[in-house]
Design an enzyme around this catalytic site. Structure first.
Site, PDB file in Angstrom:
ATOM      1  N   GLY A 234      39.165  37.452  38.289  1.00  0.00           N
ATOM      2  CA  GLY A 234      37.859  38.013  37.985  1.00  0.00           C
ATOM      3  C   GLY A 234      36.959  37.000  37.313  1.00  0.00           C
ATOM      4  CB  SER A 235      33.866  35.967  37.686  1.00  0.00           C
ATOM      5  OG  SER A 235      33.196  37.087  38.224  1.00  0.00           O
ATOM      6  CD  GLN A 236      29.161  38.808  34.105  1.00  0.00           C
ATOM      7  OE1 GLN A 236      28.883  37.770  34.701  1.00  0.00           O
ATOM      8  NE2 GLN A 236      28.278  39.775  33.921  1.00  0.00           N
TER       9      GLN A 236
END
Length: 271
Positions: A234-236
């Site tokens: 994931g990224s955020q």
């Protein structure tokens, strides 16, 4: 030949990881350190290959060198990504901790009645599920924490309390570059009631690999700093904090934060 191979391997690894750092928005210092480590390992490996297989020409050795650099990069990324170190929350009352490792990308003020937008790079998508709760009754702050591939991706509870709301939004396997896809990212929104006020945690999956794992569910009572889930690749993570006079935000944009350790805000009076 050996010296040339060593220099080529060492400099090639550093250059590759420098470019990789720019692409993944890593700190250049961190990228150069890891690149140096990979460069040394690559130089030793290629020198050994050349010693035992002296019949290989420079072209074949360069191919082996490139494959080894890619292999080592993948191993390091996986090792860093799946770390789950123990964290001890600060011995303080009335604090709101970071739910994720990463960098603070924005701190937005959300007015009462306004639909909050999460922002990823230049793209936005609505967090409509939050408008159906009491979280925005007095307005709120929306804090976006961007995670790199080298950050720990296990998320932690910013406060202790009871989970009163949890909403999963499925995603589409589409690029965020497409306008029609910006409202379809996979995410999991969790709201924690902490003795009188509520905190929202929005875990946002990557546009490539969509996989959010939750360790908690609605009605669970959790402790501050407890593991609540993980975003695989994931990224955020966005944090929604009510806009109350008693709550003071302690961080700024571009600050580096650590899940379960960094104090994002303090609460002067507990409700």
């Amino acid at each position: 030949m050996e010296l040339k191979l060593i220099l080529t391997s060492f400099l090639g690894a550093i250059f590759f990881f420098y470019a990789f750092s720019l692409k993944c928005k890593l700190k250049i210092k961190r990228g150069l350190i890891i690149g140096t480590v990979i460069g040394v390992l690559t130089a030793l490996f290629i020198n050994g290959i050349h010693y035992y297989f002296s019949n290989l020409n420079i072209f074949h050795l360069l191919i082996v060198e490139f494959v080894f650099i890619i292999f080592m990069t993948i191993l390091i990324v996986i090792q860093r990504f799946y770390r789950d170190p123990e964290r001890i929350p600060p011995v303080k009352n009335n604090v709101i901790l970071s739910p994720a490792d990463g960098t603070i990308r924005y701190i937005k003020k959300i007015e009462k009645g306004e639909v909050p937008f999460s922002t990823k790079k230049k793209n936005r998508f609505q967090l409509k599920e939050i408008t159906k709760t009491n979280l925005l009754n007095d307005g709120a702050f929306l804090i976006g924490i961007e995670m790199s591939v080298f950050d720990v991706h296990v998320n932690r509870a910013p406060v202790g309390g009871k989970i009163v709301f949890q909403k999963y939004t499925s995603g589409e396997f589409l690029s965020l570059r497409k306008i029609e896809s910006i409202f379809k990212n996979e995410r999991l929104t969790t709201i924690i009631d902490s003795n009188g006020f509520q905190i929202g945690v929005v875990q946002i999956a990557s546009r490539v690999v969509r996989r959010i794992v939750s360790y908690v569910k609605k009605e669970d009572v959790i402790e501050i700093g407890q593991r609540i889930g993980m975003i695989k690749f994931g990224s955020q993570v966005d944090l929604v904090i009510p806009k109350l006079d008693e709550i003071k935000i302690n961080i700024r944009e571009n600050d580096e934060v650590t899940a379960g350790v960094t104090v994002l805000a303090t609460i002067n009076q507990r409700y």
